[in-house]
Design a protein around this motif. Structure first.
Motif, PDB file in Angstrom:
ATOM      1  N   LEU A 189     -27.186  19.909 -12.927  1.00 36.73           N
ATOM      2  CA  LEU A 189     -28.509  20.244 -13.445  1.00 36.73           C
ATOM      3  C   LEU A 189     -29.133  21.388 -12.651  1.00 36.73           C
ATOM      4  O   LEU A 189     -29.907  22.180 -13.204  1.00 36.73           O
ATOM      5  N   GLY A 190     -28.793  21.478 -11.361  1.00 34.39           N
ATOM      6  CA  GLY A 190     -29.326  22.573 -10.544  1.00 34.39           C
ATOM      7  C   GLY A 190     -28.839  23.923 -11.012  1.00 34.39           C
ATOM      8  O   GLY A 190     -29.606  24.895 -11.063  1.00 34.39           O
ATOM      9  N   VAL A 191     -27.569  24.015 -11.356  1.00 35.28           N
ATOM     10  CA  VAL A 191     -27.023  25.276 -11.872  1.00 35.28           C
ATOM     11  C   VAL A 191     -27.727  25.656 -13.173  1.00 35.28           C
ATOM     12  O   VAL A 191     -28.102  26.817 -13.387  1.00 35.28           O
ATOM     13  N   LEU A 192     -27.918  24.679 -14.050  1.00 37.33           N
ATOM     14  CA  LEU A 192     -28.610  24.947 -15.312  1.00 37.33           C
ATOM     15  C   LEU A 192     -30.057  25.361 -15.068  1.00 37.33           C
ATOM     16  O   LEU A 192     -30.572  26.275 -15.732  1.00 37.33           O
ATOM     17  N   MET A 193     -30.724  24.719 -14.101  1.00 39.11           N
ATOM     18  CA  MET A 193     -32.105  25.055 -13.811  1.00 39.11           C
ATOM     19  C   MET A 193     -32.236  26.466 -13.247  1.00 39.11           C
ATOM     20  O   MET A 193     -33.024  27.279 -13.739  1.00 39.11           O
ATOM     21  N   VAL A 194     -31.463  26.768 -12.224  1.00 39.03           N
ATOM     22  CA  VAL A 194     -31.599  28.047 -11.524  1.00 39.03           C
ATOM     23  C   VAL A 194     -31.258  29.221 -12.437  1.00 39.03           C
ATOM     24  O   VAL A 194     -32.057  30.160 -12.595  1.00 39.03           O
ATOM     25  N   PHE A 195     -30.100  29.162 -13.053  1.00 35.96           N
ATOM     26  CA  PHE A 195     -29.652  30.303 -13.848  1.00 35.96           C
ATOM     27  C   PHE A 195     -30.245  30.286 -15.256  1.00 35.96           C
ATOM     28  O   PHE A 195     -30.520  31.349 -15.824  1.00 35.96           O
ATOM     29  N   GLY A 196     -30.467  29.091 -15.802  1.00 34.43           N
ATOM     30  CA  GLY A 196     -31.071  29.011 -17.128  1.00 34.43           C
ATOM     31  C   GLY A 196     -32.518  29.444 -17.130  1.00 34.43           C
ATOM     32  O   GLY A 196     -32.938  30.248 -17.990  1.00 34.43           O
ATOM     33  N   LEU A 197     -33.306  28.950 -16.177  1.00 32.75           N
ATOM     34  CA  LEU A 197     -34.711  29.354 -16.108  1.00 32.75           C
ATOM     35  C   LEU A 197     -34.847  30.834 -15.761  1.00 32.75           C
ATOM     36  O   LEU A 197     -35.726  31.522 -16.283  1.00 32.75           O
ATOM     37  N   GLY A 198     -33.999  31.311 -14.850  1.00 32.86           N
ATOM     38  CA  GLY A 198     -34.049  32.728 -14.516  1.00 32.86           C
ATOM     39  C   GLY A 198     -33.789  33.598 -15.733  1.00 32.86           C
ATOM     40  O   GLY A 198     -34.490  34.590 -15.973  1.00 32.86           O
ATOM     41  N   TYR A 199     -32.781  33.227 -16.515  1.00 30.16           N
ATOM     42  CA  TYR A 199     -32.462  33.992 -17.720  1.00 30.16           C
ATOM     43  C   TYR A 199     -33.601  33.937 -18.724  1.00 30.16           C
ATOM     44  O   TYR A 199     -33.980  34.953 -19.325  1.00 30.16           O
ATOM     45  N   LEU A 200     -34.183  32.739 -18.912  1.00 24.96           N
ATOM     46  CA  LEU A 200     -35.287  32.594 -19.859  1.00 24.96           C
ATOM     47  C   LEU A 200     -36.478  33.442 -19.441  1.00 24.96           C
ATOM     48  O   LEU A 200     -37.101  34.115 -20.279  1.00 24.96           O
ATOM     49  N   VAL A 201     -36.799  33.429 -18.149  1.00 25.53           N
ATOM     50  CA  VAL A 201     -37.932  34.220 -17.659  1.00 25.53           C
ATOM     51  C   VAL A 201     -37.694  35.709 -17.896  1.00 25.53           C
ATOM     52  O   VAL A 201     -38.605  36.439 -18.310  1.00 25.53           O
ATOM     53  N   ASN A 202     -36.477  36.173 -17.667  1.00 26.88           N
ATOM     54  CA  ASN A 202     -36.184  37.594 -17.902  1.00 26.88           C
ATOM     55  C   ASN A 202     -36.270  37.952 -19.380  1.00 26.88           C
ATOM     56  O   ASN A 202     -36.660  39.075 -19.734  1.00 26.88           O
ATOM     57  N   ARG A 203     -35.940  37.025 -20.250  1.00 27.77           N
ATOM     58  CA  ARG A 203     -36.015  37.294 -21.686  1.00 27.77           C
ATOM     59  C   ARG A 203     -37.457  37.445 -22.158  1.00 27.77           C
ATOM     60  O   ARG A 203     -37.710  38.021 -23.223  1.00 27.77           O
ATOM     61  N   LEU A 204     -38.386  36.924 -21.371  1.00 22.98           N
ATOM     62  CA  LEU A 204     -39.800  36.992 -21.752  1.00 22.98           C
ATOM     63  C   LEU A 204     -40.487  38.265 -21.265  1.00 22.98           C
ATOM     64  O   LEU A 204     -41.666  38.482 -21.537  1.00 22.98           O
ATOM     65  N   VAL A 205     -39.751  39.104 -20.518  1.00 26.21           N
ATOM     66  CA  VAL A 205     -40.321  40.377 -20.064  1.00 26.21           C
ATOM     67  C   VAL A 205     -40.486  41.308 -21.261  1.00 26.21           C
ATOM     68  O   VAL A 205     -39.534  41.570 -22.002  1.00 26.21           O
TER      69      VAL A 205
END
Length: 352
Positions: A178-194
């Motif tokens: 779940l940590g891998v999904l959180m770190v890389f998934g949230l990071g990717y989602l945040v970048n998509r919102l730029v």
């Protein structure tokens, strides 16, 4: 003149790496190496900082606030100083163009780089925050910076080892997946919102920063020390106040622990929210969960705390309030709670 400009970045890199490696070795790597043997031999890494051996935290009071603040400060002060040192060094010693090239893009590459660079840091959420401030000041992408921030605590290899020896390797595996999904998934989602407008503004700011760095005059050490002092003066006072408030409010966030706190969905959600708000030192979730399970608490709420205690807290969110848009920090906070709920549900479903 050209020779000077070429050697200065190399010297800055060398100084930064020496400080980072020496600091992390002294504060993190060497102590955690020995602590791992303790965890393997005793299946414990100490008492719960939340409430010790008691079944509930102390009632809200000045004594409770000071007691927690002192215990917490003793555990993290060296890492906090190191975080401020590295957060200011990032802005003085490292080339702006390098940070932009590795962490500045809104692609998944910057998220991956941020998450991977976080792993050797092993810092708690608040101690990693000054480094994130420095990275954002040098136009690291929101997603890359978020991945670095979350990755320090969630993907901490030492914590995973402690967790395996103390709680069981099933808990460590759940945290890792779940940590891998959180770190890389949230990071990717945040970048998509730029937005395109924000990306253009970041590019303009980057060009300005590069020009200023090229024209910088004076002793780099003096500029580094000055920036360190300014960051400390801005971040530390509010940090201390919030630590005191959370220390006093422990009894409101975490109820009396016992078999009555079972695997009901309501308890999983409640503990997920409490864990997201509260602040702990590195690996502090391990003895907290161990103590709560020994008192009869269900594995569902324990699973929620597994994913929400380490990555963020009210103090770290406050420290980064000027580095990210409020809606991005809100998104991260809500997402962390959701990960906690999922973790609690999986702990129940898998029969932990």
């Amino acid at each position: 003149m050209n020779t000077t400009r070429q050697t200065q970045p190399a010297a800055g890199w060398l100084i930064f790496l020496l400080v980072a490696v020496a600091g992390l070795f002294y504060v993190k790597w060497f102590p955690y190496y020995h602590r791992a043997f303790t965890a393997a031999e005793t299946h414990s890494i100490g008492k719960s900082i939340l409430m010790g051996t008691d079944a509930s935290p102390p009632a809200p009071s000045l004594a409770a606030a000071l007691g927690y603040a002192l215990a917490y400060g003793k555990a993290i002060w060296q890492a906090m100083v190191l975080g401020l040192v590295l957060g200011s060094a990032v802005q003085v010693l490292l080339p702006v163009q390098w940070i932009a090239r590795v962490l500045g893009k809104t692609s998944f590459g910057s998220v991956a780089a941020g998450g991977l660079l976080a792993i050797p840091g092993m810092m708690c959420t608040c101690c990693a925050a000054p480094v994130v401030v420095g990275l954002r000041q040098r136009q690291a992408s929101p997603g890359g910076a978020i991945a670095f921030w979350l990755g320090n605590s969630v993907l901490n290899p030492a914590t995973l080892v402690f967790m395996g020896f103390v709680l069981g390797w099933n808990w460590a595996a759940l945290r890792l997946v779940l940590g891998v999904l959180m770190v890389f998934g949230l990071g990717y989602l945040v970048n998509r919102l730029v937005t395109p407008k924000e990306a253009e503004a970041a590019d303009a700011q980057l060009a300005q920063l590069a020009a200023l760095q090229e024209q910088a005059r004076g002793n780099a050490f003096v500029r580094w020390l000055s920036l360190f002092a300014r960051m400390a003066a801005r971040l530390i006072p509010e940090y201390i106040v919030l630590i005191l408030l959370l220390g006093a409010a422990r009894a409101w966030l975490f109820p009396h622990v016992g078999p009555e706190i079972g695997n009901q969905f309501g308890w999983i959600v409640a503990l997920a929210v409490a864990g997201m708000l509260f602040v702990i030192p590195t690996a502090g979730e391990v003895p907290i969960i161990q103590a709560m399970l020994s008192l009869g608490m269900g594995v569902g709420p324990a699973g929620a705390l597994l994913m929400t205690l380490p990555p963020i807290s009210v103090p770290s969110l406050a420290m980064l309030a000027r580095s990210f848009r409020p809606r991005l920090l809100t998104l991260v906070a809500v997402s962390v709670v959701l990960f906690g709920v999922v973790s609690g549900g999986l702990a129940v479903a898998l029969g932990f």
